[in-house]
Enzyme design. Structure first.
Site: not given
Length: 829
Positions: A690, A767, A800
């Site tokens: 991330s 995502d 994610h």
């Protein structure tokens, strides 16, 4: 059928050796020749054996890897087990921890007996910390039947008086915090179920337990438990673009951090709710490829996602009066020239007054709005500039009603604001005043506002970094003796604590989360007695332990967990000549030998986002420990400039220039470790997910292979114009205001990646947070610049977290194997 030698078909007769027909000279010669051949065979066998062992130890046979070896076997020199990837996958080292839902029985006396609800042996029960034998079963089983249909219990929400249960079933996951489901009310005394509705996004009890406010199809309804029927419909404009009482994607993810955008008043008369209008927010389409086995066309899902600089959802606050059957519109939007402002927190101070926090879209200016339902007035009570930083979104404002005189009580509240650059507790004695009283101060920070308020004893409990920014201890300050901070937990030992409190704050569930094995205990904070042996709390008496994690502690005795040590790294001087001190920890591999020369690889892990923190003295044995144990690597984690809990100046440095100082600090740390005699500076890698994936790429870009030879980037942002507006603009302003900053903060100097030995890119196509678009645009730049020294792994339809269709196992296996290849020389140019 097998093939046989022709001699195998001969009759079973005695065979005469050939030597019977040969001369003695021939016999001696052939004997010597055979001995020589046997000798040669023995030598070649040894060579082959050595090469085989070498291939096991050096599977890629790289001459540049002289001396370095992967660990052989899964046992250390001391005969203890090593941490393995299998341990991580099956949760071997995961401690057991419990949560308590504290409440106060309305039909009991005023004494706090520490009632709470919890699940035990497939039953939902009421327990009391003052009587461990007390247990009242509210509901038994994981299933129930209604109108001949079977339902699975997914969640139980007790009413405030604990006479009814709201049960959710048929749950469908939506976004990070939100779900949809069918709801039933279970009347405990009658043992009966009543169906409330299906496809409900949110359901909340009124404080008097008479009603339930719920959201269905983005409209708000009130359900009466007395009449077992829908009482009223509060809103009528809910749609795919208008959300009432429920956050849209960006407000759920970045603002409220929950599925809730409605709140009952304490007197159960009013419901405040946010209306969110996404009409002008642009859509982002995500294709899903492997949802159903026989699909030949991808399933397309659309999400309203405001990217940086594009229109935000428009918001405002409304308050519904159940007594008058009317709705008050606060018109907070009148305080802003543009409709793109943020509405970040709503807190009821008492039955008729609210405090609402708002800011401009870039979080430069905070406006605290006071709403009075008695006078139907909305006013600005506070207006404050961020003064070079930003206003972080919080959800910790706490009402506090104190006697200001013998005859008058004022409705005030506790908040957190920066004092001399550090976040501290302050008390606003009047709800609509800007004047405050300091409750705490110093070069340390309070975490997440007050934990609880004991009104009888005048104590305000809070968790803070007073001892160290890498620890969390529990303290209290007394409103009758301001200035004195009292330690509740033992600060003489490292500790990371959390606490939840009973209705009066007399009792607490104290959770110790590290660095040693976690435990949980119930303590009486008003007790005049203290524990004879201190463990955790130095104030109050331990009633009993809720969890000791005995099995985990016993099992750990069989393992040699790689040593983790904390330190402050001196990374040199900044642009102003000040010393850069950052928090860090390292994990040394099993059987570490500092006398080795140019030997150990270094595996850096980083997140590094604004106001984040990774270097905490928590108990954790995970992927990093497996890397140390199985790959003989030193693991390093550095919280560089921009991370949290070291003051405003330390974190605000990132404003308008994400990726610069975070990368510089990782590079400086790599240089520091590369200079160590026992480190192989040709085997230093950086891994992040991330924001950490973004930081990995920015660090490789800036470093150009000088220190970091390898990188592993998972689900990275690569251009901040592609990420959501509320998060990004808090740190970068808008692209229209800061075009140069956005350009510099993007991953753009692509040719510098040519100087890295190799890097890995991983992303999930589903995502909804950091869109796969980020990685695709980065890959396009790699193609345009003829960069070839990288690997890619894509996970179809994973979000994610990357867990869909066994991805949770695969992603870490891929990261581990790729790192092993890097450290054993497979990627050497």
């Amino acid at each position: 059928m097998d093939q046989h030698n022709s001699s195998d078909s001969l009759p079973d007769i005695e065979r005469i050796p050939d030597t019977h027909f040969k001369s003695k000279r021939q016999i001696v010669f052939e004997r010597n020749a055979k001995s020589g051949i046997l000798g040669l065979l023995l030598i070649w066998s040894c060579i082959i054996l050595i090469r085989t062992i070498s291939q096991v130890t050096h599977p890629y046979g790289n001459s540049n890897n002289v001396g370095f070896q992967l660990p052989i076997g899964n046992v250390t020199k001391q005969g203890l087990l090593k941490v393995s990837m299998e341990n991580i996958r099956n949760g071997t080292f995961q401690p057991q921890m419990h949560s308590l839902n504290w409440f106060h029985y309305a039909d009991t006396d005023n004494e706090d007996r520490g009632f709470y609800t919890t699940s035990m042996n497939d039953s939902y029960v009421v327990k009391s910390v003052t009587d461990q034998d007390f247990a009242e079963v509210l509901f038994h089983g994981r299933y129930f039947t209604h109108d001949g249909k079977n339902f699975t219990v997914d969640e139980i929400i007790p009413s405030p008086d604990v006479k009814q249960l709201l049960i959710r079933t048929q749950t469908v996951k939506n976004w990070r915090h939100s779900v949809f489901g069918s709801y039933f009310v279970f009347k405990i005394e009658e043992l009966s179920f009543v169906h409330v509705g299906d496809d409900i996004a949110l359901a909340k009890w009124s404080p008097d337990a008479d009603n339930i406010a719920f959201v269905q199809n983005n409209d708000i309804y009130i359900y009466s438990t007395k009449t077992a029927s829908q009482l009223r419909r509060i809103t009528n404009d809910g749609s795919a673009e208008v959300f009432n009482g429920k956050p849209d994607w960006v407000y759920e993810e970045e603002v409220l951090s929950s599925d809730t955008a409605l709140w009952w008043s304490p007197n159960a008369r009013f419901i405040s709710f946010i209306k969110i209008d996404e009409t002008h927010v642009r859509e982002f389409n995500i294709p899903y490829y492997v949802q159903h086995e026989n699909d030949i066309y991808p399933e397309m899902r659309s999400i309203k996602y405001p990217k940086s600089g594009t229109p935000n959802p428009e918001v405002d606050l409304f308050v519904y009066d159940t007594k008058e059957d009317s709705t008050y519109e606060s018109k907070i939007s009148n305080f802003y020239e543009n409709p793109d402002f943020l509405l970040t927190e709503v807190t009821w101070i008492d039955g008729f007054n609210l405090i609402v926090k708002t800011s401009d879209r870039s979080s430069d200016c905070l406006k605290v709005v006071a709403i009075n339902l008695s006078t139907k007035e909305t006013t600005i009570s506070r207006e404050e500039s961020s003064e070079g930083g930003w206003w972080e979104i919080t959800q910790n404002t706490t009402p506090l009603l104190l006697n200001r005189s013998a005859t008058k009580q004022e409705s005030g509240y506790i908040d957190i604001i920066p004092i001399a650059g550090f976040n501290h507790l302050v008390y606003y004695p009047v709800k609509n005043s800007s004047g405050y009283i300091k409750l705490t101060k110093g070069d340390w920070e309070v975490i997440d506002g007050p934990s609880a308020v004991d009104k009888e004893y005048g104590r305000i409990y809070f968790i803070a970094t007073r001892k160290s920014s890498t620890e969390r201890h529990l303290y209290y300050v007394n409103v009758n003796n301001l200035g004195e901070i009292v330690e509740v937990t033992d600060t003489s030992k490292p500790g990371l604590y959390k606490a939840t409190f009973s209705s009066s704050a007399r009792f607490a569930l104290l959770s110790y989360n590290g660095p040693d094995v976690p435990y949980q205990k119930i303590i009486d904070l008003r007790s005049y007695y203290t524990d004879s042996e201190v463990e955790g709390n130095v104030i109050g008496k331990t009633l009993y332990y809720l969890e000791k994690n005995v099995k985990l502690r016993e099992m750990l005795s069989q393992y040699d967990i790689p040593e983790k040590s904390f330190q402050q790294l001196d990374l040199g001087q900044d642009e102003s000549g000040n010393t850069i001190l950052v928090n860090s920890y390292e994990i040394l591999p099993n059987d570490f030998d500092p006398k080795k020369k140019n030997y150990y690889p270094v595996f850096f892990y980083a997140y590094g986002g604004p106001n984040s923190q990774q270097v905490l003295k928590s108990f954790s044995i995970g992927f990093n420990e497996a890397i140390a144990s199985q790959l003989n690597a030193i693991v390093v984690v550095v919280d560089g400039r921009g991370t949290g809990f070291k003051g405003k100046a330390f974190r605000s440095l990132l404003r308008d220039r994400l990726g610069k100082y975070e990368a510089l600090d990782q590079i400086s740390a790599a240089s520091f470790y590369g200079a160590k005699s026992y480190v192989d500076e040709e085997k230093i890698s950086l891994f992040g997910w991330s924001y950490g994936g973004y930081l990995t790429l920015k660090t490789l870009e800036r470093d150009s292979g000088k220190h970091f030879k390898y990188g592993l980037s998972v689900a990275p942002v690569t251009d901040w114009r592609l990420y959501d507006s509320i998060y990004t603009e808090r740190y970068m302003h808008t692209p229209q205001e800061n075009a140069a900053g956005y350009e510099e903060s993007s991953v753009h100097n692509i040719t510098s990646f040519n100087d890295v030995n190799r890097f890995l890119l991983i992303h999930g196509t589903g995502d909804d947070n950091v869109h796969f678009q980020n990685s695709l645009k980065f890959l396009d730049l790699l193609n345009l610049n003829s960069v070839k020294n990288y690997d890619v792994h894509i996970f179809p339809d994973s979000d994610h977290a990357i867990r869909y269709h066994n991805a949770g196992t695969m992603v870490y296996d891929k990261l581990f194997e790729w790192t092993k290849h890097a450290f054993t020389g497979k990627f050497i140019k």
